[in-house]
Design a protein around this motif. Structure first.
Motif, mmCIF file in Angstrom:
data_model
loop_
_atom_site.group_PDB
_atom_site.id
_atom_site.type_symbol
_atom_site.label_atom_id
_atom_site.label_comp_id
_atom_site.label_asym_id
_atom_site.label_seq_id
_atom_site.Cartn_x
_atom_site.Cartn_y
_atom_site.Cartn_z
ATOM 1 N N ASN A 107 -26.476 38.735 -95.036
ATOM 2 C CA ASN A 107 -26.520 37.627 -93.609
ATOM 3 C C ASN A 107 -25.720 36.844 -95.174
ATOM 4 O O ASN A 107 -25.760 36.191 -95.966
ATOM 5 C CB ASN A 107 -27.445 37.130 -93.120
ATOM 6 C CG ASN A 107 -28.138 36.378 -94.639
ATOM 7 O OD1 ASN A 107 -28.031 36.494 -95.851
ATOM 8 N ND2 ASN A 107 -29.610 36.158 -93.942
ATOM 9 N N ASN A 108 -25.289 35.714 -94.603
ATOM 10 C CA ASN A 108 -24.098 33.953 -95.598
ATOM 11 C C ASN A 108 -25.627 33.868 -96.565
ATOM 12 O O ASN A 108 -24.876 33.515 -97.515
ATOM 13 C CB ASN A 108 -24.439 33.335 -94.252
ATOM 14 C CG ASN A 108 -23.029 33.407 -93.679
ATOM 15 O OD1 ASN A 108 -22.331 34.152 -93.668
ATOM 16 N ND2 ASN A 108 -23.645 32.965 -92.806
ATOM 17 N N LYS A 109 -27.107 34.267 -96.931
ATOM 18 C CA LYS A 109 -27.773 33.562 -97.335
ATOM 19 C C LYS A 109 -28.262 35.079 -98.370
ATOM 20 O O LYS A 109 -28.285 34.563 -99.631
ATOM 21 C CB LYS A 109 -29.202 33.419 -97.011
ATOM 22 C CG LYS A 109 -28.998 32.034 -96.009
ATOM 23 C CD LYS A 109 -30.100 31.670 -95.849
ATOM 24 C CE LYS A 109 -30.154 30.397 -95.207
ATOM 25 N NZ LYS A 109 -31.617 30.228 -94.394
ATOM 26 N N GLY A 110 -27.405 36.254 -97.981
ATOM 27 C CA GLY A 110 -27.422 36.770 -99.365
ATOM 28 C C GLY A 110 -28.595 38.507 -98.819
ATOM 29 O O GLY A 110 -28.511 39.273 -99.891
ATOM 30 N N SER A 156 -16.030 39.153 -88.340
ATOM 31 C CA SER A 156 -16.026 38.156 -87.810
ATOM 32 C C SER A 156 -17.176 38.023 -87.021
ATOM 33 O O SER A 156 -17.770 38.889 -86.628
ATOM 34 C CB SER A 156 -14.559 38.323 -86.877
ATOM 35 O OG SER A 156 -14.574 36.862 -85.635
ATOM 36 N N LYS A 157 -17.189 36.744 -86.503
ATOM 37 C CA LYS A 157 -18.677 36.551 -85.317
ATOM 38 C C LYS A 157 -18.130 37.071 -84.223
ATOM 39 O O LYS A 157 -19.305 37.058 -83.587
ATOM 40 C CB LYS A 157 -18.675 35.273 -85.607
ATOM 41 C CG LYS A 157 -19.019 34.719 -87.066
ATOM 42 C CD LYS A 157 -19.377 32.950 -86.851
ATOM 43 C CE LYS A 157 -19.712 31.732 -88.217
ATOM 44 N NZ LYS A 157 -20.061 30.894 -87.939
ATOM 45 N N LYS A 158 -17.215 37.625 -83.669
ATOM 46 C CA LYS A 158 -16.774 37.550 -82.622
ATOM 47 C C LYS A 158 -17.142 39.242 -82.718
ATOM 48 O O LYS A 158 -17.335 40.353 -81.523
ATOM 49 C CB LYS A 158 -15.471 37.807 -82.047
ATOM 50 C CG LYS A 158 -15.259 36.056 -82.011
ATOM 51 C CD LYS A 158 -13.630 35.742 -81.849
ATOM 52 C CE LYS A 158 -13.305 34.294 -81.751
ATOM 53 N NZ LYS A 158 -11.996 33.851 -80.980
ATOM 54 N N ASN A 159 -17.379 40.224 -83.370
ATOM 55 C CA ASN A 159 -18.006 41.093 -83.261
ATOM 56 C C ASN A 159 -18.613 41.103 -82.141
ATOM 57 O O ASN A 159 -19.223 40.887 -82.320
ATOM 58 C CB ASN A 159 -18.034 41.683 -84.662
ATOM 59 C CG ASN A 159 -18.056 43.509 -85.351
ATOM 60 O OD1 ASN A 159 -19.250 44.140 -84.249
ATOM 61 N ND2 ASN A 159 -17.014 43.534 -85.383
ATOM 62 N N ALA A 165 -21.452 41.225 -86.603
ATOM 63 C CA ALA A 165 -21.259 40.240 -86.432
ATOM 64 C C ALA A 165 -21.294 38.620 -86.808
ATOM 65 O O ALA A 165 -22.883 38.448 -87.644
ATOM 66 C CB ALA A 165 -21.600 39.336 -84.980
ATOM 67 N N GLY A 166 -20.505 37.911 -87.817
ATOM 68 C CA GLY A 166 -20.716 36.965 -89.031
ATOM 69 C C GLY A 166 -21.550 37.074 -90.336
ATOM 70 O O GLY A 166 -21.471 36.553 -91.023
#
Length: 445
Positions: A107-110, A156-159, A165-166
């Protein structure tokens, strides 16, 4: 004795120079083949390595495309086995990767979000951290002594797959098998090229040795020719110098008193002129600068003129001269050169035929060859010398050649003349004693 030792030293020096040249040639061949095989090996190895990594990267690209273009998950649900009406419930499908490939989702936090789908691989890959700077960068990494080809992508978040997604997805493919194959190929390539390099060297050594034989032979002949020519020139020059120095010690003498010394000097000058002219003829023949005037002709037009002067010379020496020329084929040749050839052979026969001996010239046809033969009743030529008498400065009997004023160049010139006419000259026995010089010339049909 000093002359013998000097010749032995010269031959020893020549052989050393020849061996040194052959060794240098062999070294250059070794270096050339080494450079050639190394270059070829590097090209083949790089092509094999490049094709291997291209195949791996192609598989990774296919996985990237599959992740970015996930099918719609809303309609893909699993049935509830406890529901009698088979109602469906939504689920999040786990990431699936091909054999030897692993997919890590961050995720974005790794934080790694797909531990469950990794199974036993998690214990190996759990220490991998997310590095956002490596997005879309292909890398080869080592984890626990295992080699992986990897690429990090941002999905992409739209996956359609909510697992991707994201998030950041790290695709890793184990390449230990490919690396081992590359290493094995490298070893096989080195061994194979080394073996073929040795084989090429052995073959090239024998080929170079075979090809060097005529060059070495020509070089030796040229060296011997120069040495013999220098020796031949030195003798008359020494005599002339001695006579002139002797006359200088008697400045008050009249010319008639020194007539003998002057006559000897003039004879030696004539010898020098003859020798230098013959050397010039041979040099021009070697360099192919002699202009020849080939034309269609009959034997009458080139045999008659040289024979006539020798009739009186031979008869004045109480020798018998027999002529039997009956054939008239068409030949393509330079008449002046053939006349020169005939003069050399008749002069040779005249010199070495004793008083009351017989000199004979006759012709015959042998297939497509026209032959004219000059025979004498002299001492003849032994078998071991028959192939050598056409060499430059070769003398069967040096004392006999010196007395007759020869230099050992006449037959060498005769052979060159016959060679440029695509003919053949040889000597055979004239039984019961003497020699026969046979000249073969091709008939023009």
């Amino acid at each position: 004795m000093s002359g013998i030792f000097s010749k032995m030293k010269l031959k020893s020096k020549q052989s050393k120079i020849t061996r040194r040249q052959q060794f240098k040639l062999f070294l250059s061949i070794m270096a050339s083949f080494a450079i050639l095989f190394i270059t070829l090996g590097l090209i083949i190895f790089n092509l094999f390595q490049s094709s291997t990594y291209k195949s791996i990267d192609k598989d990774i690209r296919n996985q990237v495309v599959a992740i970015k273009k996930q099918p719609n998950m809303q309609k893909q649900t699993n049935p509830d086995p406890h529901d009698p009406n088979n109602h469906f419930i939504n689920s999040k499908p786990d990431p699936k990767a091909p054999f030897q490939a692993s997919i890590l989702v961050f995720n974005n936090k790794g934080k790694l979000t797909n531990k469950s789908s990794l199974g036993n691989r998690y214990s190996v890959l759990k220490n991998i951290k997310l590095n956002k700077r490596n997005v879309n960068l292909k890398q080869t990494i080592v984890v626990n002594n295992m080699n992986f080809r990897s690429i990090l992508i941002k999905v992409s978040k739209k996956n359609n797959n909510p697992m991707y997604a994201g998030n950041y997805v790290l695709i890793m493919q184990n390449i230990d098998t490919q690396i081992q194959a590359i290493q094995n190929f490298e070893q096989i390539l080195i061994v194979t090229f080394f073996i073929f390099w040795i084989i090429a060297l052995v073959i090239s050594y024998f080929l170079a040795k075979i090809n060097m034989l005529p060059i070495v032979k020509s070089w030796k002949q040229q060296t011997e020719f120069v040495n013999d020519a220098a020796h031949e020139l030195r003798t008359p020059l020494t005599i002339i110098q001695g006579k002139l120095e002797y006359m200088l010690t008697k400045p008050n003498k009249k010319i008639i008193d020194e007539a003998e010394a002057i006559s000897v000097s003039l004879d030696e000058v004539n010898r020098l002129n003859s020798l230098t002219n013959n050397l010039l003829v041979l040099a021009r023949s070697d360099s192919a600068t002699t202009k020849l005037n080939f034309e269609l002709t009959k034997p009458d037009f080139f045999l008659k003129d040289p024979i006539e002067p020798f009739k009186d010379i031979i008869n004045s020496q109480s020798k018998v001269f027999q002529i039997n020329l009956i054939h008239r084929p068409t030949l393509y040749l330079d008449r002046d050169k053939i006349k020169q050839l005939l003069i050399i052979l008749l002069d040779n026969a005249t010199k070495y035929t004793p008083k009351n001996g017989t000199i004979k010239i006759y012709d015959q046809m042998e297939g497509s060859k026209y032959q004219f033969v000059i025979s004498d009743t002299g001492v003849g030529v032994v078998d071991k010398d028959k192939n050598k008498i056409f060499d430059r400065f070769y003398r069967v009997d040096k004392s006999r050649n010196t007395n007759s004023g020869g230099h050992g160049l006449g037959l060498a010139i005769a052979k060159q003349i016959v060679t440029v006419h695509k003919g053949h000259i040889y000597v055979r026995n004239n039984l019961p004693h003497g020699s026969e010089f046979v000249v073969e010339l091709p008939i023009k049909h």
